[in-house]
Design a protein around this motif. Structure first.
Motif, PDB file in Angstrom:
ATOM      1  N   TYR A 105      40.339  44.837  41.031  1.00 29.80           N
ATOM      2  CA  TYR A 105      39.417  43.697  40.995  1.00 29.80           C
ATOM      3  C   TYR A 105      38.232  43.897  41.946  1.00 29.80           C
TER       4      TYR A 105
ATOM      5  N   THR B  89      44.217  38.872  45.199  1.00 27.62           N
ATOM      6  CA  THR B  89      43.476  37.843  44.464  1.00 27.62           C
ATOM      7  C   THR B  89      44.397  36.882  43.726  1.00 27.62           C
TER       8      THR B  89
ATOM      9  N   HIS C  37      40.183  36.599  38.458  1.00 33.22           N
ATOM     10  CA  HIS C  37      40.453  37.458  39.611  1.00 33.22           C
ATOM     11  C   HIS C  37      39.189  38.101  40.176  1.00 33.22           C
TER      12      HIS C  37
END
Length: 254
Positions: A189, A150, A167
């Motif tokens: 994430y 990310t 993110h």
């Protein structure tokens, strides 16, 4: 797996490669254009054959200073010296200093934008990226990163958002993206999010086989994702080993 057009494979790490040296032509273009490059480059293979794969290597954060330091270190040969073409480009629309997001968007989408922008133009509109365009041509796409998947640079190849620091929002673009194979860190994430959404389940629902422990091969899977660390892969000095080599080979063979 789609095979009738070249597979795009993106490395987001400090890597060195040699370039083709067949027939390459360079044509100047209008410098006032929003295009990120002052030249257009076309390449013709001497055999007339088309490339099987297109591999785009990004040395994230690597500039002239780092390359020069490597050259001066024990007079070390640097493979950049073998490239037939070298160019410099300012790719932020708002700042003399470009961040990874604006630079990544320029490379992925071909247009200048503001710092922090992920796959959007200076007005915040979504820009088509290379991976999306290749999918429209029937091609397959791989994405490999040693940073979080990310992180701003890899994110520009599948996400569209105005702030690189979000993110969890960026991660939400990956399940329905044009990516067929990805490998890197950033697990937290996806499975330890503030909104409590489990994006691992979402990835699986969108056809991905997900592995979080090692680069185990899944030859029968149409789409595969590897999330092998919470945030970043270890540095080479701290045991990353042959991750880039192994993941790259798997992406090519997938």
């Amino acid at each position: 797996m789609k095979t009738h057009t070249p597979k795009l494979i993106f490395f987001l790490a400090l890597s060195l490669v040699t370039a083709c040296k067949d027939n390459t032509s360079i044509t100047p273009i209008d410098k006032s254009s929003k295009s990120v490059s002052p030249i257009q480059i076309s390449h013709t293979f001497s055999t007339g054959a088309q490339p099987k794969n297109v591999i785009f290597v990004i040395g994230d954060g690597t500039g002239i200073n780092q390359i020069s330091a490597l050259e001066f270190y024990k007079e070390h040969h640097v493979y950049y010296d073998d490239f037939p073409i070298v160019g410099l480009s300012k790719v932020s629309s708002t700042s003399l200093i470009t961040d990874s997001a604006a630079a990544g968007t320029a490379m992925a989408c071909g247009e200048k934008t503001f710092n922090k922008a992920i796959g959007v133009d200076a007005q915040g509109n979504d820009l088509p990226n290379l991976i999306e365009l290749n999918e429209q041509l029937g091609g397959a796409n791989g994405l490999i990163a040693t940073s979080s998947i990310t992180h701003a640079t890899p994110a520009c190849f599948y996400a569209h958002h105005n702030d690189r620091n979000d993110h969890e929002i960026i991660a939400s673009f990956l399940p329905k993206s044009s990516v067929d194979f990805f490998a890197g860190p950033g697990l937290k994430y996806f499975n330890n999010r503030e909104d409590q959404v489990n994006l691992i389940d979402t990835l699986k629902a969108n056809g991905f086989t997900i592995e979080t422990t090692n680069l185990k091969a899944y030859p029968e899977a149409q789409k595969v994702g590897y999330l092998l660390a919470d945030k970043d892969m270890p540095k080479m000095l701290h045991g990353r080993g042959s991750f880039l080599i192994d993941a790259t080979q798997m992406a090519i063979e997938h």
